[in-house]
Design an enzyme around this catalytic site. Structure first.
Site, PDB file in Angstrom:
ATOM      1  CG  HIS A 124      -1.899   0.981   1.402  1.00  0.00           C
ATOM      2  ND1 HIS A 124      -1.639   2.281   1.728  1.00  0.00           N
ATOM      3  CD2 HIS A 124      -3.249   0.903   1.258  1.00  0.00           C
ATOM      4  CE1 HIS A 124      -2.782   2.960   1.789  1.00  0.00           C
ATOM      5  NE2 HIS A 124      -3.767   2.145   1.500  1.00  0.00           N
ATOM      6  CG  ASP A 201       0.796  -2.213   6.171  1.00  0.00           C
ATOM      7  OD1 ASP A 201      -0.086  -2.257   7.053  1.00  0.00           O
ATOM      8  OD2 ASP A 201       0.637  -1.644   5.067  1.00  0.00           O
ATOM      9  CD  GLN A 204      -6.699  -4.629   4.227  1.00  0.00           C
ATOM     10  OE1 GLN A 204      -7.645  -5.333   4.600  1.00  0.00           O
ATOM     11  NE2 GLN A 204      -6.887  -3.412   3.757  1.00  0.00           N
ATOM     12  CE  LYS A 227      -7.231  -0.334   6.004  1.00  0.00           C
ATOM     13  NZ  LYS A 227      -8.038   0.261   4.948  1.00  0.00           N
ATOM     14  CB  CYS A 367      -3.764   3.361  -1.533  1.00  0.00           C
ATOM     15  SG  CYS A 367      -5.005   4.607  -1.266  1.00  0.00           S
TER      16      CYS A 367
HETATM   17  C1  LIG Z   1      -2.253  -2.796   3.591  1.00  0.00           C
HETATM   18  C2  LIG Z   1      -2.620  -1.418   4.052  1.00  0.00           C
HETATM   19  N1  LIG Z   1      -1.687  -0.646   4.618  1.00  0.00           N
HETATM   20  C3  LIG Z   1      -1.951   0.577   5.079  1.00  0.00           C
HETATM   21  C4  LIG Z   1      -3.216   1.112   4.958  1.00  0.00           C
HETATM   22  C5  LIG Z   1      -3.464   2.496   5.465  1.00  0.00           C
HETATM   23  O1  LIG Z   1      -4.425   2.520   6.463  1.00  0.00           O
HETATM   24  P1  LIG Z   1      -4.872   3.933   7.035  1.00  0.00           P
HETATM   25  O2  LIG Z   1      -5.380   4.697   5.841  1.00  0.00           O
HETATM   26  O3  LIG Z   1      -5.943   3.636   8.015  1.00  0.00           O
HETATM   27  O4  LIG Z   1      -3.676   4.555   7.604  1.00  0.00           O
HETATM   28  C6  LIG Z   1      -4.218   0.368   4.347  1.00  0.00           C
HETATM   29  C7  LIG Z   1      -5.553   0.926   4.123  1.00  0.00           C
HETATM   30  O5  LIG Z   1      -6.202   0.668   3.135  1.00  0.00           O
HETATM   31  C8  LIG Z   1      -3.925  -0.933   3.888  1.00  0.00           C
HETATM   32  O6  LIG Z   1      -4.840  -1.711   3.318  1.00  0.00           O
END
Ligand SMILES: Cc1ncc(COP(=O)(O)O)c(C=O)c1O
Length: 409
Positions: A124, A201, A204, A227, A367
């Site tokens: 992401h 990260d 998910q 999430k 993203c």
């Molecule tokens: C794999 C992953 N990393 C990071 C994020 C970023 O999350 P946030 O926008 O809540 O910071 C997301 C959100 O879609 C994600 O799916």
């Protein structure tokens, strides 16, 4: 024990509504999840009954608020198997947690030319851009793992990619586009062998899989409240306490100090060191309630339900002509996020037709533009599932895709 999904759905008021004259079919939980009344009630009660700032008031409301805030931290620590609540740093979201780590590790390690940071093509943007910026600032080099044709992390060049020059490896645990769950055990072992820090990260994965930081092999992880049935505005950076203790602060201000004079400042121990200013108190308490809700159902049971739903969805989607699924074709090593394309139809058109039928999916680059580029598409349509998803909703998606094909001939 399997989930009683019909009963669970009654906890989520949003499922009572219709969208465009159809019952809501919410297939966008990888984007943000819906919230049960148990979370909403706890947040409302905080604002209505004992709102006060944390860690600075001696009065009753401040004390109750602090106890609830720290209580949430302790329950979140237990939820992810942390050794202590002090390993749980509250942030605004995953993005802030990763930026905190990138900034602070860059300082701590005195990153510079000749050093390397390793990520992957599956990230992401939240776990890509902060490392790009760090490398630009410090002169370090950014390297990355590729993606195989079936949507898995390509580890074939592991020993070259992660070497004595590597200082930080930061990888997505479960892809928000491909659904791939990365088994990071080899990478964790290699990182440890060369003395590199490993960050995951888990935005998910923490919402959907039983996670214990003790067995992941990571030094730091990030995840985000919205999430996982919690509110927006709250996320977590978990780190080994001895590592957090060596990391310098990211943001500065109230609450993160030990002593301050006009000549200089010393900093509080973690987690306070990384929580400058008034934190998102109600949101942290809400995330604590979300974790209680998930724990009550059991993460194993949630994972099992999602595996069954994903298997059903993979079957259903692969039987729709002209649909191409991106990412692993079977449920082995993948979670409940399925991205696909419909030949000859732009994902935005797919999304619009589905929305007209009450089916909410996400379309776009999610993203994660490099993932789309890897599969030579500008955008994808993504259906993502959670503990409240039913097979009837997958059927509605499949019917919607038939409609898309009819409209576009
Ligand atoms: C794999 C992953 N990393 C990071 C994020 C970023 O999350 P946030 O926008 O809540 O910071 C997301 C959100 O879609 C994600 O799916």
């Amino acid at each position: 024990m399997s989930l009683d999904v019909e009963r669970i759905r009654k906890d989520f008021p949003i499922f009572e509504r219709e969208v465009n004259g159809h019952p809501l079919v919410y297939l966008d939980s990888a984007n943000t999840s819906q919230k049960p009344v148990q979370v909403l009630d706890v947040m409302r009660a905080h604002q209505e009954r004992y709102n006060g700032n944390v860690s600075r008031s001696v009065h009753t409301l401040g004390t109750e608020s602090t106890e609830a805030y720290e209580g949430a931290r302790a329950r979140i620590a237990t939820f992810i198997g942390a050794a202590s609540p002090d390993e749980v740093v509250f942030t605004k979201n995953s993005t802030e947690a990763i930026n905190l780590a990138a900034y602070s590790l860059g300082q701590m390690l005195r990153l510079g030319p000749g050093d390397e940071v390793v990520i992957s093509e599956m990230e992401h943007h939240s776990n890509l851009v902060p490392w790009q910026l760090l490398c630009e600032r410090t002169g370090a080099t950014l390297k990355w793992f590729g993606i195989t044709d079936d949507g898995r992390l390509d580890e074939s060049a592991l020993d070259d990619l992660v070497s004595e020059r590597t200082k930080i490896v930061s990888l997505v645990h479960m892809s928000n586009v491909l659904g791939t769950v990365n088994d990071v055990s080899r990478i964790a072992a290699r990182s440890k062998a060369v003395g590199a820090l490993l960050m995951l990260d888990c935005s998910q994965s923490v919402p959907h899989l039983p996670i214990s930081v003790g067995s992941l092999g990571a030094d730091l992880i990030a995840f985000t409240g919205h999430k996982m049935l919690g509110p927006t505005g709250i996320g977590v950076l978990w780190g080994r306490f001895d590592l957090l203790s060596q990391m310098p602060p990211f943001l500065a201000g109230g609450s993160m100090i030990e002593t301050v004079t006009m000549g200089g400042t010393t900093f509080a121990a973690p987690p306070a060191r990384f929580e400058a200013g008034t934190p998102p108190i109600t949101e942290a308490i809400g995330l604590g309630a979300a974790v209680d809700y998930l724990t009550g159902l059991g993460m194993e049971a949630i994972h099992e339900h999602e595996q069954a739903i994903t298997r059903y969805a993979l079957d259903a989607l692969s039987s729709v002509p002209d649909v191409r699924i991106f990412g692993p074709a079977t449920i082995e090593g993948r979670g409940g996020t399925v991205s696909f394309g419909v030949d000859g139809v732009h994902p935005h058109d797919v999304g619009q037709i589905l929305d007209a039928l009450g089916v909410e999916v996400r379309v776009g680059h999610h993203c994660a533009r490099p993932v789309c580029s890897r599969f030579s598409v500008p955008a994808m349509t993504r259906a993502s599932f959670y503990l409240y998803t039913t097979t009837a909703e997958i059927d509605a998606l499949a019917r919607g895709l038939d409609q898309v094909r009819k409209v576009f001939g």
